[in-house]
Design a protein around this motif. Structure first.
Motif, PDB file in Angstrom:
ATOM      1  N   ARG A 240       0.837  -1.210   0.000  1.00  0.00           N
ATOM      2  CA  ARG A 240       0.000   0.000   0.000  1.00  0.00           C
ATOM      3  C   ARG A 240       0.867   1.254   0.000  1.00  0.00           C
ATOM      4  O   ARG A 240       2.000   1.262   0.481  1.00  0.00           O
ATOM      5  CB  ARG A 240      -0.879   0.045   1.256  1.00  0.00           C
ATOM      6  CG  ARG A 240      -1.701  -1.196   1.528  1.00  0.00           C
ATOM      7  CD  ARG A 240      -2.958  -1.228   0.722  1.00  0.00           C
ATOM      8  NE  ARG A 240      -3.991  -0.377   1.230  1.00  0.00           N
ATOM      9  CZ  ARG A 240      -4.971  -0.790   2.051  1.00  0.00           C
ATOM     10  NH1 ARG A 240      -5.028  -2.045   2.461  1.00  0.00           N
ATOM     11  NH2 ARG A 240      -5.904   0.046   2.441  1.00  0.00           N
ATOM     12  N   THR A 241       0.311   2.333  -0.513  1.00  0.00           N
ATOM     13  CA  THR A 241       0.897   3.646  -0.298  1.00  0.00           C
ATOM     14  C   THR A 241       0.438   4.105   1.070  1.00  0.00           C
ATOM     15  O   THR A 241      -0.764   4.083   1.374  1.00  0.00           O
ATOM     16  CB  THR A 241       0.445   4.647  -1.369  1.00  0.00           C
ATOM     17  OG1 THR A 241       0.871   4.187  -2.653  1.00  0.00           O
ATOM     18  CG2 THR A 241       1.050   6.024  -1.106  1.00  0.00           C
ATOM     19  N   GLU A 255       5.656   3.655  -0.370  1.00  0.00           N
ATOM     20  CA  GLU A 255       5.031   2.335  -0.458  1.00  0.00           C
ATOM     21  C   GLU A 255       5.616   1.418   0.614  1.00  0.00           C
ATOM     22  O   GLU A 255       6.839   1.336   0.776  1.00  0.00           O
ATOM     23  CB  GLU A 255       5.264   1.713  -1.834  1.00  0.00           C
ATOM     24  CG  GLU A 255       4.580   0.349  -1.981  1.00  0.00           C
ATOM     25  CD  GLU A 255       4.875  -0.322  -3.307  1.00  0.00           C
ATOM     26  OE1 GLU A 255       4.484  -1.491  -3.479  1.00  0.00           O
ATOM     27  OE2 GLU A 255       5.509   0.324  -4.166  1.00  0.00           O
TER      28      GLU A 255
END
Length: 288
Positions: A240-241, A255
């Motif tokens: 995920r960011t 990230e």
């Protein structure tokens, strides 16, 4: 506040038939065994915080490794960063355990809350039929109406020379109109096949005993214990960011690409730097 036995309480033992009390005798019979980790299981009607109570007991020698303290209700429960939260009586599982891994180097004790997350997720998958994901470092996530929601959390606190107290809070039967915040969730809202707290608690504690034994047998090394791989497989944060809100009013965005050998979250920034984060609040900015 002084803890009281779970058979006490305002309105009587069966004041909410949808939320029956835990059966302390059955829990002890199912969990306490010769050669096992769990030595005692106590259920109290209400208290401020099971973590605070168990830390205090450990500090003055009234609790040893394997002690389990469960509350039907907490009125001063704490999460990370000293956040406070409350929930209706008997609507969840609120408990703390004392662990003393003397044979494991203290430098590896930071894996204990992550280990607990893996154990809780595995136990709930088996007993409640609910997929539980892990948000680094200590949140338990479920899916409600296609949306990721927090249904629980984990808090680890040192108890002096006695070891580490691990506190776990899981929303079990919390209804939509009882949610503390819109993005909270519960096992019931996530479609659990069972919300009977007795077998749920037994499953979670048995899973924790199993994972703790594996980790301890490996000297706390998360690789041979299979812990690092299991956490990464169940971690909703990886890929995920994210924005890491760090101590000192700093933040880091990038990230989440890995979990290192110390249990730290490795964040790759837009500048190409990979930075491990060992403490902080993580905000998921974009789905994986």
């Amino acid at each position: 506040m002084t803890p009281r036995d779970a058979s006490d309480g305002n309105g009587g033992r069966w004041s909410d038939l949808d939320r029956p009390p835990l059966n302390a005798t059955a829990l002890r019979r199912g969990l306490v065994r010769q050669g096992g980790l769990w030595r005692e299981v106590e259920v109290v009607q209400r208290t401020g915080s099971t973590n605070s109570d168990l830390v205090a007991r450990a500090a003055d020698g009234r609790a040893a490794e394997g002690a389990v303290l469960v509350a039907e209700e907490q009125n001063a429960a704490r999460g990370r960063l000293d956040r406070r939260w409350t929930a209706p009586a008997r609507s969840g599982l609120f408990f703390s355990v004392l662990l003393s891994p003397a044979e494991v180097p203290v430098a590896r004790w930071g894996w204990l809350p992550l280990l607990t997350g893996v154990a809780v997720a595995a136990g709930l998958a088996r007993s409640a039929g609910v997929d539980t994901a892990l948000k680094w470092p200590n949140d338990l996530l479920v899916t409600v109406d296609g949306e990721e929601r927090k249904a629980g959390g984990i808090l680890a606190e040192r108890a002096g020379d006695a070891g580490v107290v691990i506190g776990v809070g899981i929303n079990v039967t919390l209804r939509a109109d009882e949610l503390p915040v819109p993005r909270a969730g519960s096992l019931a809202l996530a479609g659990a096949v069972s919300t009977d707290r007795d077998p749920l608690l037994r499953a979670v504690l048995r899973s924790l005993e199993d994972w703790y034994g594996r980790w301890r047998a490996a000297g706390g090394d998360p690789g041979p214990a299979g812990l690092q791989e299991a956490y990464a497989a169940g971690c909703a944060t990886l890929g995920r960011t994210v924005r890491a809100e760090l101590p000192g009013d700093r933040s880091l965005t990038g990230e989440a690409v890995a979990l290192d050998g110390d249990g730290r979250l490795v964040i790759a920034t837009a500048e190409g730097v990979r930075q491990p984060v060992g403490a902080g609040d993580i905000v998921h900015l974009r789905p994986a």
